[in-house]
Design a protein around this motif. Structure first.
Motif, PDB file in Angstrom:
ATOM      1  N   TYR A 147       7.269  17.922  55.434  1.00 40.19           N
ATOM      2  CA  TYR A 147       6.567  19.087  55.968  1.00 40.19           C
ATOM      3  C   TYR A 147       6.144  19.970  54.803  1.00 40.19           C
ATOM      4  CZ  TYR A 147       8.805  17.466  60.221  1.00 40.19           C
ATOM      5  OH  TYR A 147       9.215  16.697  61.276  1.00 40.19           O
ATOM      6  N   TYR A 148       4.935  20.525  54.878  1.00 40.79           N
ATOM      7  CA  TYR A 148       4.370  21.315  53.782  1.00 40.79           C
ATOM      8  C   TYR A 148       4.272  22.786  54.172  1.00 40.79           C
ATOM      9  CZ  TYR A 148       3.248  16.658  52.244  1.00 40.79           C
ATOM     10  OH  TYR A 148       3.353  15.333  51.878  1.00 40.79           O
ATOM     11  N   PHE A 149       4.475  23.653  53.162  1.00 37.41           N
ATOM     12  CA  PHE A 149       4.454  25.096  53.373  1.00 37.41           C
ATOM     13  C   PHE A 149       3.467  25.726  52.397  1.00 37.41           C
ATOM     14  CE2 PHE A 149       8.289  23.493  55.087  1.00 37.41           C
ATOM     15  CZ  PHE A 149       8.564  24.287  56.183  1.00 37.41           C
ATOM     16  N   THR A 150       2.548  26.517  52.940  1.00 36.22           N
ATOM     17  CA  THR A 150       1.459  27.126  52.177  1.00 36.22           C
ATOM     18  C   THR A 150       1.618  28.645  52.187  1.00 36.22           C
ATOM     19  OG1 THR A 150       0.025  25.316  52.868  1.00 36.22           O
ATOM     20  CG2 THR A 150      -1.054  27.302  52.033  1.00 36.22           C
ATOM     21  N   PRO A 151       1.401  29.300  51.034  1.00 37.15           N
ATOM     22  CA  PRO A 151       1.556  30.761  50.965  1.00 37.15           C
ATOM     23  C   PRO A 151       0.324  31.508  51.452  1.00 37.15           C
ATOM     24  CG  PRO A 151       0.920  29.947  48.827  1.00 37.15           C
ATOM     25  CD  PRO A 151       1.072  28.737  49.728  1.00 37.15           C
ATOM     26  N   ASN A 152       0.521  32.823  51.576  1.00 37.80           N
ATOM     27  CA  ASN A 152      -0.576  33.762  51.780  1.00 37.80           C
ATOM     28  C   ASN A 152      -1.439  33.407  52.989  1.00 37.80           C
ATOM     29  OD1 ASN A 152      -1.844  36.113  51.086  1.00 37.80           O
ATOM     30  ND2 ASN A 152      -3.228  35.164  49.627  1.00 37.80           N
ATOM     31  N   THR A 153      -0.774  33.029  54.090  1.00 39.38           N
ATOM     32  CA  THR A 153      -1.481  32.764  55.337  1.00 39.38           C
ATOM     33  C   THR A 153      -1.157  33.903  56.303  1.00 39.38           C
ATOM     34  OG1 THR A 153       0.374  31.568  56.298  1.00 39.38           O
ATOM     35  CG2 THR A 153      -1.207  30.272  55.002  1.00 39.38           C
ATOM     36  N   SER A 154      -1.664  33.819  57.504  1.00 32.09           N
ATOM     37  CA  SER A 154      -1.326  34.867  58.468  1.00 32.09           C
ATOM     38  C   SER A 154       0.139  34.773  58.889  1.00 32.09           C
ATOM     39  CB  SER A 154      -2.243  34.776  59.683  1.00 32.09           C
ATOM     40  OG  SER A 154      -2.155  33.487  60.246  1.00 32.09           O
ATOM     41  N   TYR A 155       0.814  33.653  58.565  1.00 29.06           N
ATOM     42  CA  TYR A 155       2.219  33.483  58.926  1.00 29.06           C
ATOM     43  C   TYR A 155       3.162  33.616  57.729  1.00 29.06           C
ATOM     44  CZ  TYR A 155       0.014  31.593  63.074  1.00 29.06           C
ATOM     45  OH  TYR A 155      -0.757  31.434  64.185  1.00 29.06           O
ATOM     46  N   ASN A 156       2.839  32.964  56.638  1.00 23.91           N
ATOM     47  CA  ASN A 156       3.681  32.993  55.435  1.00 23.91           C
ATOM     48  C   ASN A 156       3.138  34.022  54.452  1.00 23.91           C
ATOM     49  OD1 ASN A 156       5.239  30.891  56.465  1.00 23.91           O
ATOM     50  ND2 ASN A 156       3.910  29.344  55.572  1.00 23.91           N
ATOM     51  N   THR A 157       4.020  34.868  53.932  1.00 23.96           N
ATOM     52  CA  THR A 157       3.526  36.035  53.194  1.00 23.96           C
ATOM     53  C   THR A 157       3.761  36.014  51.687  1.00 23.96           C
ATOM     54  OG1 THR A 157       5.574  37.207  53.644  1.00 23.96           O
ATOM     55  CG2 THR A 157       3.774  37.535  55.204  1.00 23.96           C
ATOM     56  N   TRP A 158       4.363  34.967  51.117  1.00 20.33           N
ATOM     57  CA  TRP A 158       4.499  35.010  49.668  1.00 20.33           C
ATOM     58  C   TRP A 158       3.132  34.722  49.045  1.00 20.33           C
ATOM     59  CZ3 TRP A 158       5.813  30.655  52.360  1.00 20.33           C
ATOM     60  CH2 TRP A 158       5.398  29.432  51.867  1.00 20.33           C
ATOM     61  N   PRO A 159       2.855  35.281  47.862  1.00 21.79           N
ATOM     62  CA  PRO A 159       1.515  35.165  47.279  1.00 21.79           C
ATOM     63  C   PRO A 159       1.236  33.779  46.700  1.00 21.79           C
ATOM     64  CG  PRO A 159       2.924  36.441  45.844  1.00 21.79           C
ATOM     65  CD  PRO A 159       3.719  36.164  47.081  1.00 21.79           C
ATOM     66  N   THR A 160      -0.029  33.440  46.652  1.00 15.93           N
ATOM     67  CA  THR A 160      -0.462  32.151  46.102  1.00 15.93           C
ATOM     68  C   THR A 160      -0.009  31.967  44.661  1.00 15.93           C
ATOM     69  OG1 THR A 160      -2.373  32.209  47.556  1.00 15.93           O
ATOM     70  CG2 THR A 160      -2.488  30.704  45.707  1.00 15.93           C
ATOM     71  N   GLY A 161       0.092  33.031  43.895  1.00 15.21           N
ATOM     72  CA  GLY A 161       0.481  32.935  42.486  1.00 15.21           C
ATOM     73  C   GLY A 161       1.973  32.772  42.247  1.00 15.21           C
ATOM     74  N   ALA A 162       2.776  32.651  43.296  1.00 16.61           N
ATOM     75  CA  ALA A 162       4.230  32.534  43.129  1.00 16.61           C
ATOM     76  C   ALA A 162       4.571  31.235  42.390  1.00 16.61           C
ATOM     77  CB  ALA A 162       4.927  32.559  44.476  1.00 16.61           C
ATOM     78  N   VAL A 163       5.492  31.335  41.428  1.00 17.16           N
ATOM     79  CA  VAL A 163       5.942  30.143  40.709  1.00 17.16           C
ATOM     80  C   VAL A 163       7.136  29.497  41.395  1.00 17.16           C
ATOM     81  CG1 VAL A 163       5.021  30.865  38.472  1.00 17.16           C
ATOM     82  CG2 VAL A 163       7.353  31.497  39.105  1.00 17.16           C
ATOM     83  N   ALA A 164       7.830  30.269  42.239  1.00 19.75           N
ATOM     84  CA  ALA A 164       8.986  29.753  42.973  1.00 19.75           C
ATOM     85  C   ALA A 164       9.286  30.678  44.144  1.00 19.75           C
ATOM     86  CB  ALA A 164      10.205  29.654  42.061  1.00 19.75           C
ATOM     87  N   VAL A 165      10.050  30.150  45.106  1.00 20.79           N
ATOM     88  CA  VAL A 165      10.511  30.943  46.240  1.00 20.79           C
ATOM     89  C   VAL A 165      12.023  30.764  46.384  1.00 20.79           C
ATOM     90  CG1 VAL A 165       8.351  30.950  47.547  1.00 20.79           C
ATOM     91  CG2 VAL A 165       9.948  29.058  47.841  1.00 20.79           C
TER      92      VAL A 165
END
Length: 153
Positions: free
Chosen positions: A60-78
């Motif tokens: 399963y894949y997780f994408t940032p900066n969507t209307s659901y997930n709020t970490w920024p696209t530039g994040a190097v880690a979560v």
């Protein structure tokens, strides 16, 4: 009698700030850590990982900066909190979290005991688009949960 310190306080504060920044940067990840109010995540199929739906074996894949997930696209880690429960204890019953496209797990839980909630938290690297993936193995008896605790920029 006290005397004014002039620039001494500002210099001391700047030195303290440099030390604190160096400590933050030397954390297990490059970049500064940004804690967030813990939030449940959604995979790319817009399925919420709230511990309410069983997940089939697969990736399963997780994408940032969507209307659901709020970490920024530039994040190097979560930083994530994850848990799952499996019907049987075995090495093939697991949840692995890794950078998208990688095969090296950075966070992993395994079913050491059948029908027992396995919980862990940790940091996982993001790819250049800020994405990561979760791979599930084995038959689950309770749904998996994935919660964002923070991110590194």
């Amino acid at each position: 009698m006290s005397r004014p310190l002039g620039n001494a306080n500002a210099e001391m504060d700047a030195a303290r700030l440099r030390v604190l920044l160096a400590q933050a940067m030397s954390n297990s990840r490059s970049g500064l850590y940004h804690p967030v109010t813990p939030q449940l995540l959604y995979d790319d199929t817009v399925s919420r990982w709230a511990g309410t739906l069983l997940r089939a074996t697969g990736t399963y894949y997780f994408t940032p900066n969507t209307s659901y997930n709020t970490w920024p696209t530039g994040a190097v880690a979560v930083k994530l909190l994850i848990f799952g429960t499996w019907a049987a204890a075995s090495n093939s019953s697991y949840m692995s979290v890794m950078q998208r496209g990688s095969s090296a797990a950075e966070i992993q839980v395994r079913a050491l005991v059948a029908n027992y909630i396995m919980v862990t938290q940790g940091d996982v690297s993001c790819d250049s688009d800020g994405e990561f993936q979760i791979t599930i193995g084995g038959v689950q008896s309770t749904a998996c949960l994935c919660r964002l605790l923070g991110y590194y920029l």
